[in-house]
Design an enzyme around this catalytic site. Structure first.
Site, PDB file in Angstrom:
ATOM      1  N   ASP A  13     -49.308 -23.746  -7.378  1.00 20.80           N
ATOM      2  CA  ASP A  13     -49.034 -23.599  -8.799  1.00 20.80           C
ATOM      3  C   ASP A  13     -48.616 -24.983  -9.322  1.00 20.80           C
ATOM      4  OD1 ASP A  13     -48.308 -22.289 -11.302  1.00 20.80           O
ATOM      5  OD2 ASP A  13     -46.237 -22.594 -10.646  1.00 20.80           O
ATOM      6  N   ASP A  15     -46.614 -25.866 -12.927  1.00 17.93           N
ATOM      7  CA  ASP A  15     -45.316 -25.937 -13.612  1.00 17.93           C
ATOM      8  C   ASP A  15     -44.227 -25.264 -12.788  1.00 17.93           C
ATOM      9  OD1 ASP A  15     -46.105 -27.171 -16.194  1.00 17.93           O
ATOM     10  OD2 ASP A  15     -47.360 -25.393 -16.346  1.00 17.93           O
TER      11      ASP A  15
END
Length: 227
Positions: A13, A15
């Site tokens: 991922d 953020d």
């Protein structure tokens, strides 16, 4: 971590997982929430790990132009990159990985993801699955399954690095292993997956079959909450 297992690919991922953008994102979303008289304190925790499309749609605001709001939010987030920085050790770990064995899998639009990676000093990855690449965003598993398929890997042979509940649920639904990065967490996350604060305590190597292995650096301690 994960009892010395080897993997075909690592999926990250963005953020909150390889870079910290919480302050910037919350500045933009707080301004947006006030425009619609939402309770900012209650609303902001709901924005992390999911696409703007699902966030806005779930509010049920009457008469809203969904596409226009998504575009405006994306532009505002691209303008505000103050304070965005790489999570400790993330850039170093990523550049150490074989190019065809990892990807970034993010709910952010591709243009915003590129802007934030640049601000954090993280090179653009060899493969990125962005928010617009799938019909269903996290917590649906579509994005992680697409990344695995593109890399030619079985879902069960992938290790996902995540920080948000929606992303963890997506990885679980895809049948993948998960490591939770807690560098940006303000509160303890209730999860049975192994957790680690950042990447400076991790080392990635290849085994004799060319598969990826993630392990603790000398003297580091990872919280193994499950396997």
């Amino acid at each position: 971590m994960h009892n010395g297992r080897s993997y075909g690919a690592f999926l990250f991922d963005m953020d909150g997982t390889i870079l910290s953008s919480i302050a910037a994102a919350e500045r933009v979303w707080a301004a947006w929430a006030r425009k619609f008289d939402l309770d900012v304190e209650t609303f902001l925790p709901t924005i992390h790990g999911v696409r703007a499309r699902e966030t806005i749609s779930g509010l049920g605001i009457p008469g809203i132009d969904l596409e226009a709001e998504i575009e405006a939010l994306t532009l505002a987030e691209m303008d505000d990159v103050e304070g965005i920085e790489a999570i400790a050790g993330a850039a170093e770990l990523l550049v150490s990985l074989p190019p065809k064995r990892w990807a970034i899998v993010t709910s952010a639009p591709r243009a915003l993801a590129a802007r934030r990676l640049e601000a954090a000093g993280i090179p653009f990855p060899p493969l990125m699955v962005a928010g617009e690449d799938v019909e269903n965003g996290k917590p649906a598993p579509d994005c992680f399954l697409l990344a695995a398929r593109t890399l030619g890997q079985r879902p069960e042979d992938c290790l996902v690095f995540e920080d948000a509940i929606a992303g963890i649920q997506a990885a679980d639904a895809a049948g993948m292993s998960v490591a939770v990065i807690t560098a940006t967490h303000r509160h303890r996350l209730d999860t049975w997956h192994p957790t680690v604060a950042g990447y400076d305590s991790l080392v990635a190597t290849c085994d004799e079959r060319g598969h990826l292995v993630i392990s603790e650096a000398a003297g580091a301690r990872i919280a193994e909450l499950g396997v």
